[in-house]
Design a protein around this motif. Structure first.
Motif, mmCIF file in Angstrom:
data_model
loop_
_atom_site.group_PDB
_atom_site.id
_atom_site.type_symbol
_atom_site.label_atom_id
_atom_site.label_comp_id
_atom_site.label_asym_id
_atom_site.label_seq_id
_atom_site.Cartn_x
_atom_site.Cartn_y
_atom_site.Cartn_z
ATOM 1 N N ASN A 189 0.875 -1.203 -0.201
ATOM 2 C CA ASN A 189 -0.027 0.029 0.107
ATOM 3 C C ASN A 189 0.945 1.403 -0.094
ATOM 4 O O ASN A 189 0.464 2.227 -0.785
ATOM 5 C CB ASN A 189 -0.816 -0.004 1.238
ATOM 6 N N GLY A 190 1.905 1.184 0.514
ATOM 7 C CA GLY A 190 2.890 2.192 0.704
ATOM 8 C C GLY A 190 3.594 2.844 -0.790
ATOM 9 O O GLY A 190 3.570 3.747 -1.140
ATOM 10 N N ARG A 191 3.814 1.517 -1.401
ATOM 11 C CA ARG A 191 4.233 1.657 -2.766
ATOM 12 C C ARG A 191 3.212 2.341 -3.758
ATOM 13 O O ARG A 191 3.430 2.995 -4.676
ATOM 14 C CB ARG A 191 4.619 0.180 -3.457
ATOM 15 N N LEU A 192 1.921 1.791 -3.515
ATOM 16 C CA LEU A 192 0.831 2.332 -4.194
ATOM 17 C C LEU A 192 0.736 4.133 -3.950
ATOM 18 O O LEU A 192 0.399 4.748 -4.870
ATOM 19 C CB LEU A 192 -0.368 1.855 -3.997
ATOM 20 N N LYS A 193 0.821 4.400 -2.861
ATOM 21 C CA LYS A 193 0.731 5.683 -2.491
ATOM 22 C C LYS A 193 1.800 6.580 -3.033
ATOM 23 O O LYS A 193 1.743 7.665 -3.470
ATOM 24 C CB LYS A 193 0.610 5.831 -0.936
ATOM 25 N N LEU A 194 3.022 5.991 -3.175
ATOM 26 C CA LEU A 194 4.114 6.532 -3.408
ATOM 27 C C LEU A 194 3.981 6.879 -5.174
ATOM 28 O O LEU A 194 4.312 7.847 -5.776
ATOM 29 C CB LEU A 194 5.489 5.817 -3.370
ATOM 30 N N SER A 195 3.483 5.761 -5.591
ATOM 31 C CA SER A 195 3.220 5.901 -7.200
ATOM 32 C C SER A 195 2.089 6.953 -7.485
ATOM 33 O O SER A 195 2.133 7.720 -8.490
ATOM 34 C CB SER A 195 2.664 4.424 -7.849
ATOM 35 N N ASP A 196 1.007 7.143 -6.646
ATOM 36 C CA ASP A 196 -0.052 7.845 -6.707
ATOM 37 C C ASP A 196 0.796 9.292 -6.627
ATOM 38 O O ASP A 196 0.287 10.587 -7.430
ATOM 39 C CB ASP A 196 -1.035 7.946 -5.774
ATOM 40 N N MET A 197 1.396 9.583 -5.706
ATOM 41 C CA MET A 197 2.151 10.777 -5.426
ATOM 42 C C MET A 197 3.091 11.104 -6.881
ATOM 43 O O MET A 197 3.334 12.423 -7.258
ATOM 44 C CB MET A 197 3.093 10.641 -4.229
ATOM 45 N N PHE A 198 3.821 10.217 -7.465
ATOM 46 C CA PHE A 198 4.654 10.437 -8.662
ATOM 47 C C PHE A 198 3.728 11.021 -9.959
ATOM 48 O O PHE A 198 4.194 11.567 -10.461
ATOM 49 C CB PHE A 198 5.290 9.291 -8.953
ATOM 50 N N SER A 199 2.316 10.274 -9.764
ATOM 51 C CA SER A 199 1.446 10.767 -11.075
ATOM 52 C C SER A 199 1.058 12.230 -10.776
ATOM 53 O O SER A 199 0.656 12.726 -11.774
ATOM 54 C CB SER A 199 0.317 9.865 -10.937
ATOM 55 N N HIS A 200 1.318 12.885 -9.761
ATOM 56 C CA HIS A 200 0.921 14.374 -9.654
ATOM 57 C C HIS A 200 2.214 15.134 -9.875
ATOM 58 O O HIS A 200 2.052 16.351 -9.394
ATOM 59 C CB HIS A 200 0.111 14.647 -8.053
ATOM 60 N N HIS A 201 3.330 14.868 -10.037
ATOM 61 C CA HIS A 201 4.510 15.594 -10.077
ATOM 62 C C HIS A 201 5.254 15.115 -11.227
ATOM 63 O O HIS A 201 5.205 14.179 -11.925
ATOM 64 C CB HIS A 201 5.384 15.213 -8.894
ATOM 65 N N ASP A 202 6.240 15.971 -11.586
ATOM 66 C CA ASP A 202 7.159 15.764 -13.063
ATOM 67 C C ASP A 202 8.631 15.587 -12.667
ATOM 68 O O ASP A 202 9.397 16.291 -12.912
ATOM 69 C CB ASP A 202 7.116 16.938 -13.910
ATOM 70 N N TYR A 203 8.753 14.475 -11.626
ATOM 71 C CA TYR A 203 9.989 14.289 -10.934
ATOM 72 C C TYR A 203 10.872 13.300 -12.275
ATOM 73 O O TYR A 203 10.516 12.663 -12.764
ATOM 74 C CB TYR A 203 10.014 13.229 -9.658
ATOM 75 N N SER A 204 12.117 13.859 -12.007
ATOM 76 C CA SER A 204 12.988 12.798 -12.918
ATOM 77 C C SER A 204 13.161 11.385 -12.272
ATOM 78 O O SER A 204 13.001 11.132 -11.053
ATOM 79 C CB SER A 204 14.393 13.260 -12.933
ATOM 80 N N ASP A 205 13.684 10.531 -13.081
ATOM 81 C CA ASP A 205 13.905 9.226 -12.459
ATOM 82 C C ASP A 205 15.002 9.257 -11.155
ATOM 83 O O ASP A 205 14.818 8.432 -10.238
ATOM 84 C CB ASP A 205 14.635 8.304 -13.534
ATOM 85 N N GLU A 206 15.976 9.992 -11.534
ATOM 86 C CA GLU A 206 16.995 10.179 -10.267
ATOM 87 C C GLU A 206 16.162 10.734 -8.788
ATOM 88 O O GLU A 206 16.391 10.129 -7.673
ATOM 89 C CB GLU A 206 18.064 11.119 -10.478
ATOM 90 N N GLN A 207 15.303 11.618 -9.102
ATOM 91 C CA GLN A 207 14.395 12.245 -7.879
ATOM 92 C C GLN A 207 13.515 11.110 -7.446
ATOM 93 O O GLN A 207 13.437 10.957 -6.033
ATOM 94 C CB GLN A 207 13.644 13.460 -8.385
ATOM 95 N N LYS A 208 13.092 10.467 -8.346
ATOM 96 C CA LYS A 208 11.987 9.214 -7.956
ATOM 97 C C LYS A 208 12.778 8.284 -7.118
ATOM 98 O O LYS A 208 12.446 7.590 -5.833
ATOM 99 C CB LYS A 208 11.206 8.600 -8.968
ATOM 100 N N ALA A 209 14.091 7.884 -7.445
ATOM 101 C CA ALA A 209 14.923 6.930 -6.868
ATOM 102 C C ALA A 209 15.053 7.366 -5.223
ATOM 103 O O ALA A 209 15.149 6.857 -4.538
ATOM 104 C CB ALA A 209 16.105 6.543 -7.475
ATOM 105 N N MET A 210 15.729 8.894 -5.472
ATOM 106 C CA MET A 210 15.663 9.434 -4.064
ATOM 107 C C MET A 210 14.515 9.430 -3.018
ATOM 108 O O MET A 210 14.540 9.016 -1.881
ATOM 109 C CB MET A 210 16.375 10.599 -4.251
ATOM 110 N N LEU A 211 13.366 9.479 -3.603
ATOM 111 C CA LEU A 211 12.046 9.839 -2.913
ATOM 112 C C LEU A 211 11.973 8.375 -2.460
ATOM 113 O O LEU A 211 11.171 8.261 -1.364
ATOM 114 C CB LEU A 211 11.050 10.167 -3.702
ATOM 115 N N GLN A 212 12.101 7.408 -3.395
ATOM 116 C CA GLN A 212 11.743 5.965 -2.761
ATOM 117 C C GLN A 212 12.724 5.584 -1.855
ATOM 118 O O GLN A 212 12.104 4.944 -0.701
ATOM 119 C CB GLN A 212 11.905 5.096 -3.967
ATOM 120 N N GLN A 213 13.690 5.859 -1.692
ATOM 121 C CA GLN A 213 14.732 5.657 -0.504
ATOM 122 C C GLN A 213 14.265 6.326 0.674
ATOM 123 O O GLN A 213 14.078 5.819 1.682
ATOM 124 C CB GLN A 213 16.050 6.256 -0.910
ATOM 125 N N GLY A 214 13.888 7.474 0.661
ATOM 126 C CA GLY A 214 13.316 8.277 1.864
ATOM 127 C C GLY A 214 11.981 7.648 2.207
ATOM 128 O O GLY A 214 11.854 7.505 3.574
#
Length: 541
Positions: free
Chosen positions: A343-368
């Motif tokens: 469920n946490g991964r799904l929420k993270l995916s939903d958050m990414f859909s509302h932003h224009d993050y780069s792949d590097e930014q997404k990787a850092m957010l996933q780590q956080g």
């Protein structure tokens, strides 16, 4: 007969029955057998009912029967007992009532006795090898409890008994209590709890007062012991009933339930691959009497994820009802740990859909996120921040949570980083077109007070901007082209329709005079598209 006369009659009957029992050991033993069915009643009620209706089994007042869903039949005469303030109460036997069926009385059986013995041994730290030995230990504990032991000692003192007589008195009391408890436990006659009874205390009792003190102690100790036994027997019988129901359910055909569960999953838009992955859990649920597994799974899980969940659910359903309740293998804990991660991964995916993050930014957010930073906090990360700035933010966030730094410092760091990126964009636009009007920039927030809870994820509400005025204003895109003057509403429409580049900010107004008076620069006040989209989300998002 008026109320006073009736009360006097009850008082006279009270002394007569106590004298009668004191002088007749066999009748006292008969009373003890009768009182085993009345162990929840005070001694005065039990003995007066014995005097007036020895066939009674379950007694209660008129109103109590009503609360139990039964009514007292017209013309019934209750047993008069003591009430408050020199008045009488009236008790009616179950045979004098009609209405709702009552639960069967608890009793010891060959099935519940072994578990009862094990439970009581563990709870009271005794080592009884039989129910009879267990009763002996429990009655001794009850008699030695503070209130009963004190009343017994007072009775011995008032009677003036010497040491030897006091020993006879106590031994007889213990024997009588064990006799009453055994009589109630063996009410069905299915367990051999035969016990002799020593009523030699009656030889030491010289008047009705001493008889009352002795009998009250017996009633109190027997009630305390039987209450504990009753509670455990009822719990064991309920578990056994649940086991029987589960066994009966498993013996029934499961095909209909399997079909029902599959149809529910299909209606919920589960794909064929997802349903196939859940097949093991569906069959196990149907065999266990379940009619759906919708509350276990989400349609957004992948087939591989559902396959793992299916395996966990199958293992869970394979347990007995008691094992499912206790879950000794920790299957539910494994399930919830895994599902919470999904469920946490799904929420993270939903958050990414509302932003224009780069792949590097997404990787850092996933780590956080993996480090325990909530989605609410991660959502504060602006797309303009570099990976190193995001990393620094996370480090400062953890320091703030640990109390090493002030949470305000974390927010100030974020604000400064965003402002710096905004200035860089403004300078780039000025280089491209020196003839443009004053270039937009985000308003400085250094003097703005931020609630610490906003950073550490404790506040649910987003910070809302002030309502803009309706004046027209210019808007500058990232290429440096200054568009024609548009109202804030027109800018909002263009942003929501996707006509504006994502990083283009909406101009609200120029810096108000009150801010200029305190030293702020004359710059446009901007509203980012990110804040705009957050502002129009439904409250639950």
């Amino acid at each position: 007969m008026d109320k006073h006369d009736k009360y006097e009659a009850v008082k006279q009957a009270w002394f007569e029955i106590n004298e009668q029992l004191r002088n007749n050991k066999q009748e006292y033993i008969d009373y003890l057998k009768f009182s085993a069915k009345m162990y929840k009643q005070p001694y005065s009620d039990a003995v007066l009912v014995y005097q007036q209706n020895r066939n009674a089994t379950k007694i209660a007042e008129y109103k109590k029967w009503g609360r139990l869903g039964r009514y007292v039949r017209r013309g019934s005469h209750g047993v008069a007992v003591f009430g408050k303030n020199h008045t009488c109460r009236y008790l009616y036997d179950v045979t004098q009532t009609g209405g709702k069926e009552l639960p069967e009385m608890w009793t010891l059986t060959d099935r519940n006795t072994p578990e009862l013995l094990n439970t009581l041994n563990n709870r009271y730290n005794i080592n009884a090898g039989s129910v009879k030995e267990c009763i002996e230990a429990m009655t001794a504990n009850s008699i030695n409890s503070a209130p009963i032991a004190e009343s017994v000692q007072n009775a011995i003192s008032q009677m003036g008994l010497d040491t030897k007589q006091a020993e006879v008195y106590r031994h007889s009391l213990d024997s009588v209590v064990r006799f009453v408890v055994s009589q109630r436990c063996n009410l069905s006659g299915k367990i051999d709890l035969h016990a002799d009874v020593d009523v030699s205390a009656l030889d030491l009792i010289k008047n009705a007062r001493d008889m009352i003190l002795f009998s009250r102690a017996v009633q109190h100790a027997a009630k305390d012991t039987l209450f504990e036994i009753e509670k455990e027997v009822i719990a064991i019988d309920r578990k056994n009933e649940a086991l029987d129901n589960a066994k009966n359910a498993k013996q029934e055909s499961t095909s209909d339930r399997v079909d029902d569960i599959l149809q529910d999953l299909i209606k919920l838009k589960f794909s064929q691959e997802q349903v196939l992955a859940l097949k093991q859990a569906v069959v196990a649920a149907a065999q266990n009497g379940e009619h759906n597994i919708r509350h276990w799974v989400s349609v957004r899980y992948s087939p591989d994820e559902l396959q793992h969940i299916s395996s966990l659910l199958s293992d869970y359903y394979a347990q007995s009802v008691i094992e499912q309740t206790l879950d000794p293998k920790g299957i539910l804990n494994d399930y919830y740990t895994y599902v919470n991660e999904l469920n946490g991964r799904l929420k993270l995916s939903d958050m990414f859909s509302h932003h224009d993050y780069s792949d590097e930014q997404k990787a850092m957010l996933q780590q956080g996120f993996s480090e325990g930073i909530s989605i609410t906090v991660l959502n504060e990360v602006d797309e303009r921040l570099t990976v190193d700035e995001i990393k620094t933010f996370f480090e400062m966030f953890h320091q703030a949570v640990d109390g090493q730094i002030d949470p305000h410092d974390v927010q100030i760091y974020l604000d400064k980083a965003v402002i710096e990126h905004s200035k860089q964009n403004v300078q780039a636009v000025e280089v491209q077109d020196n003839s443009a009007d004053t270039i937009s920039a985000d308003v400085t927030q250094q003097d703005k007070k931020i609630e610490p809870s906003r950073i550490i994820g404790l506040a649910e509400n987003q910070l809302r901007p002030a309502v803009p005025n309706s004046s027209t204003s210019s808007i500058t895109d990232s290429s440096g082209v200054v568009k024609s003057e548009k109202t804030f509403a027109e800018q909002v429409d263009e942003a929501l329709s996707g006509k504006l580049p994502f990083y283009t900010s909406l101009k609200v107004c120029d810096t108000p005079q009150i801010l200029i008076d305190v030293g702020c620069e004359q710059l446009p006040m901007l509203y980012t598209q990110k804040h705009l989209k957050n502002a129009i989300l439904p409250p639950d998002e």
